[in-house]
Design a protein around this motif. Structure first.
Motif, short mmCIF file in Angstrom:
data_model
loop_
_atom_site.label_atom_id
_atom_site.label_comp_id
_atom_site.label_asym_id
_atom_site.label_seq_id
_atom_site.Cartn_x
_atom_site.Cartn_y
_atom_site.Cartn_z
N GLN A 114 0.82 -1.22 0.00
CA GLN A 114 0.00 0.00 0.00
C GLN A 114 0.85 1.26 0.00
OE1 GLN A 114 -3.40 -0.24 2.51
NE2 GLN A 114 -3.72 1.97 2.63
N GLN A 115 1.92 1.27 0.80
CA GLN A 115 2.78 2.46 0.86
C GLN A 115 3.49 2.70 -0.48
OE1 GLN A 115 2.91 -0.09 3.04
NE2 GLN A 115 2.06 0.83 4.90
N LEU A 116 4.00 1.63 -1.06
CA LEU A 116 4.71 1.75 -2.34
C LEU A 116 3.75 2.10 -3.47
CD1 LEU A 116 7.12 -1.30 -1.94
CD2 LEU A 116 7.78 1.11 -1.95
N ALA A 117 2.53 1.54 -3.43
CA ALA A 117 1.54 1.84 -4.46
C ALA A 117 1.14 3.31 -4.44
CB ALA A 117 0.30 0.96 -4.27
N VAL A 118 1.01 3.90 -3.24
CA VAL A 118 0.69 5.32 -3.12
C VAL A 118 1.78 6.16 -3.77
CG1 VAL A 118 0.49 7.24 -1.49
CG2 VAL A 118 -0.77 5.14 -1.09
N MET A 119 3.04 5.83 -3.48
CA MET A 119 4.16 6.59 -4.03
C MET A 119 4.21 6.46 -5.55
SD MET A 119 6.39 8.59 -2.75
CE MET A 119 7.60 9.61 -3.57
N ALA A 120 4.06 5.24 -6.05
CA ALA A 120 4.10 5.02 -7.50
C ALA A 120 2.95 5.73 -8.20
CB ALA A 120 4.06 3.51 -7.80
N PRO A 128 -9.05 18.23 -21.16
CA PRO A 128 -7.81 18.41 -20.39
C PRO A 128 -8.03 19.07 -19.03
CG PRO A 128 -7.87 19.93 -22.25
CD PRO A 128 -8.99 18.98 -22.43
N LEU A 129 -9.01 19.97 -18.93
CA LEU A 129 -9.27 20.63 -17.65
C LEU A 129 -9.79 19.64 -16.61
CD1 LEU A 129 -10.84 24.05 -18.75
CD2 LEU A 129 -8.56 23.63 -17.79
N ILE A 130 -10.62 18.69 -17.05
CA ILE A 130 -11.09 17.64 -16.14
C ILE A 130 -9.90 16.81 -15.63
CG2 ILE A 130 -12.35 15.44 -16.02
CD1 ILE A 130 -14.44 16.71 -17.89
N GLY A 131 -9.01 16.45 -16.56
CA GLY A 131 -7.84 15.68 -16.18
C GLY A 131 -6.95 16.43 -15.21
N ILE A 132 -6.68 17.70 -15.51
CA ILE A 132 -5.81 18.51 -14.64
C ILE A 132 -6.43 18.68 -13.26
CG2 ILE A 132 -4.85 20.82 -14.30
CD1 ILE A 132 -4.60 21.01 -17.38
N GLY A 133 -7.72 19.03 -13.22
CA GLY A 133 -8.39 19.25 -11.93
C GLY A 133 -8.44 17.99 -11.09
N ALA A 134 -8.77 16.85 -11.72
CA ALA A 134 -8.89 15.60 -10.98
C ALA A 134 -7.53 15.16 -10.43
CB ALA A 134 -9.47 14.51 -11.88
N ILE A 135 -6.49 15.29 -11.24
CA ILE A 135 -5.15 14.90 -10.79
C ILE A 135 -4.71 15.75 -9.60
CG2 ILE A 135 -2.69 14.91 -11.41
CD1 ILE A 135 -3.53 14.04 -14.21
N LEU A 189 0.89 10.01 -11.73
CA LEU A 189 -0.08 11.10 -11.89
C LEU A 189 0.63 12.40 -12.29
CD1 LEU A 189 -2.55 10.43 -8.95
CD2 LEU A 189 -3.16 10.57 -11.36
N ILE A 190 1.79 12.65 -11.72
CA ILE A 190 2.55 13.84 -12.11
C ILE A 190 2.99 13.74 -13.56
CG2 ILE A 190 4.69 15.13 -11.68
CD1 ILE A 190 4.41 14.33 -8.72
N ILE A 191 3.38 12.54 -13.99
CA ILE A 191 3.75 12.32 -15.40
C ILE A 191 2.55 12.58 -16.30
CG2 ILE A 191 4.49 10.59 -17.08
CD1 ILE A 191 6.15 9.31 -14.81
N TYR A 192 1.38 12.05 -15.92
CA TYR A 192 0.17 12.27 -16.70
C TYR A 192 -0.17 13.76 -16.77
CZ TYR A 192 -0.84 7.24 -16.54
OH TYR A 192 -0.81 5.88 -16.67
N LEU A 193 0.01 14.46 -15.66
CA LEU A 193 -0.26 15.90 -15.63
C LEU A 193 0.63 16.63 -16.64
CD1 LEU A 193 -1.68 18.34 -14.34
CD2 LEU A 193 0.12 18.35 -12.59
N ALA A 194 1.91 16.23 -16.70
CA ALA A 194 2.84 16.86 -17.64
C ALA A 194 2.41 16.60 -19.08
CB ALA A 194 4.25 16.33 -17.40
N VAL A 195 1.92 15.38 -19.38
CA VAL A 195 1.49 15.05 -20.74
C VAL A 195 0.23 15.84 -21.11
CG1 VAL A 195 0.61 13.21 -22.23
CG2 VAL A 195 2.57 12.78 -20.74
N ILE A 196 -0.70 16.00 -20.17
CA ILE A 196 -1.90 16.79 -20.45
C ILE A 196 -1.52 18.23 -20.75
CG2 ILE A 196 -4.04 17.70 -19.48
CD1 ILE A 196 -4.32 15.15 -17.87
N LEU A 197 -0.61 18.79 -19.96
CA LEU A 197 -0.16 20.16 -20.22
C LEU A 197 0.55 20.26 -21.56
CD1 LEU A 197 1.18 21.09 -16.65
CD2 LEU A 197 -0.94 21.86 -17.73
N ALA A 198 1.29 19.21 -21.93
CA ALA A 198 1.94 19.18 -23.24
C ALA A 198 0.90 19.16 -24.36
CB ALA A 198 2.87 17.97 -23.34
N THR A 199 -0.18 18.42 -24.13
CA THR A 199 -1.27 18.36 -25.12
C THR A 199 -1.88 19.73 -25.31
OG1 THR A 199 -1.75 16.08 -24.42
CG2 THR A 199 -3.44 17.23 -25.71
N VAL A 200 -2.13 20.43 -24.20
CA VAL A 200 -2.71 21.78 -24.26
C VAL A 200 -1.79 22.71 -25.05
CG1 VAL A 200 -3.32 23.79 -22.89
CG2 VAL A 200 -4.03 21.51 -22.13
#
Length: 449
Positions: free
Chosen positions: A354-360, A399-406, A365-376
């Motif tokens: 559980q601890q490692l899964a939270v960190m991963a 993209p706004l839904i993705g950014i807000g949810a992340i 999620l940060i990587i996904y956030l960067a890709v969404i911003l790249a898409t924008v």
């Protein structure tokens, strides 16, 4: 004001790769990459925290993943070179940003994610053999497993790929069996919601659950080998996303319906408990071994693939040179394989699943956030043939839904996780600038000679 037309690295004629991957192969690859070993343990963690409301958590994750996947589909139709997330972020924000994302994916998602799966192996076997609750026994077991997986991949990629293919089939069959035969054991009273969870509990649980949804982007690393990527990438992502969400919701519904309030008693192996209800103790034993084998297959595949990136990076001067050495007999990047495997071992004994899964999950999620911003950012740039490119439906809402949810899910991180992530990113930045300084110094020395 119109933006000037720019040329992006949509194709790389120098890659030397053949485009042989079609929609069926890419779709199956994404499904297999997402439906991994985490789903064998996560239904109990989610169900214990949220009860019958847990099914709606999957819907929320599904909506978030839909927004993320659609952004990946859009940018994947524009940037068709190999590299996946790294290539997308680099195309939008430059080499430095791409470098950070590459390290985060390699270390934060690859190593920590595989370490989490190693703990599922021990947790699954612990149900049958309580001796695995001992930290010393677990550590020794992790070491033996790591050495075995390293040897498989040092001796040759063919052996590693062959093992993973067999394990993938073994992994998916029991999950389908639980869905098909489990509904006959469902007690509808277990699916009634008695109360709504708090927003904090919902956010914390979603952060853990997201571990089971991530991984679809791995298959996009082979973008340079996909046939007609402008069509194949969006179509495969959409089909795979729908299939994964349906499978996960059915598994959670069956698990919640069968176990109900007793979910917490089976936190290490909930699907095995469901199998026990369906066909008896033999079913639980089969599921436990399948869970362990599935995790073993995922980690073996990771140790097969990721060290090749270390090897390539070392040849380009991004990583220490010893990682570029090739075994004289087996023609494999053996030092990269050994190094990567040992890092997984070190993290596997440093924390539970559980601890490692939270960190991963936080890292991906940060990587996904960067890709969404790249898409924008890239959406604002005009490209040749722009009218034929895939564009995520929903306009700017997607993209706004993705950014807000992340950003909302990341609020579930504790102080330790936040500090660890920031320190890790800072360390990557130091490594990047030190590497550039060394390369410039060597280049200057070469000119003087």
């Amino acid at each position: 004001m119109n933006n000037p037309q720019v040329t992006l690295p949509t194709a790389n004629s120098d890659e030397g790769l053949k485009r042989v991957i079609g929609v069926p192969a890419l779709t199956l690859s994404i499904i297999s990459g997402v439906i991994g070993a985490g789903i064998f343990a996560l239904p109990a963690i989610v169900g214990t925290e949220l009860g019958a409301f847990s099914v709606f958590t999957y819907i929320f994750c599904g909506i978030l993943m839909a927004a993320i996947m659609l952004c990946y589909a859009e940018i994947g139709s524009r940037i068709t070179t190999s590299g996946g997330s790294y290539a997308y972020v680099e195309a939008a924000f430059g080499e430095f940003a791409g470098y950070i994302i590459n390290w985060m994916y390699f270390f934060g998602w690859g190593i920590i994610g595989s370490a989490a799966l190693m703990n599922i192996i021990a947790d699954s076997l612990n149900v049958l053999f309580p001796v695995f609750s001992s930290p010393l026994i677990r550590g020794g077991f992790f070491l033996i497993l790591t050495v075995f997986m390293i040897l498989i991949n040092v001796f040759g990629a063919k052996q590693g790929v062959g093992a993973v293919k067999i394990i993938t089939i073994i992994k998916l069959l029991p999950l389908l069996g639980i869905i098909i035969f489990g509904f006959s054991e469902v007690n509808t009273a277990n699916l009634r919601m008695e109360h709504l969870p708090s927003f904090r509990s919902f956010a914390d649980t979603t952060l853990i659950l997201f571990f089971a949804f991530a991984g679809f982007e791995t298959s996009l690393g082979a973008s340079g080998e996909i046939k007609n990527p402008k069509r194949a990438v969006p179509l495969s992502i959409c089909i795979a996303g729908i299939v994964v969400l349906i499978v996960y919701m059915l598994l959670q519904t069956v698990t919640q319906g069968v176990l109900g309030g007793q979910m917490y008693l089976f936190k290490n192996a909930p699907l095995a408990a469901v199998a026990d209800k369906i066909i008896g103790p033999i079913g639980a034993t089969i599921l436990l071994f399948c869970a362990a084998l599935s995790c073993f297959g995922n980690v073996t595949l990771d140790i097969l693939c990721t060290p090749r990136s270390l090897f390539a990076g070392a040849k380009d001067g991004l990583f220490p040179q010893f990682l570029a050495r090739v075994h004289p007999k087996y023609a494999t990047p053996y030092l990269a394989v050994i190094t990567y495997g040992l890092l997984i071992f070190i993290f596997s004994i440093s924390g539970g699943f559980q601890q490692l899964a939270v960190m991963a999950s936080a890292i991906i999620l940060i990587i996904y956030l960067a890709v969404i911003l790249a898409t924008v950012k890239l959406r604002k740039k005009k490209m040749e043939g722009d009218e034929n490119l895939f564009k995520a439906p929903g306009g700017w809402a997607t993209p706004l839904i993705g950014i807000g949810a992340i950003l909302w899910i990341l609020t579930g991180l504790g102080r330790w996780e936040i500090m660890s992530t920031l320190i890790f990113i800072a360390a990557i930045c130091v490594i990047y600038f030190l590497t550039r300084w060394v390369k410039q110094k060597n280049a200057f020395a070469g000119i003087l000679k």
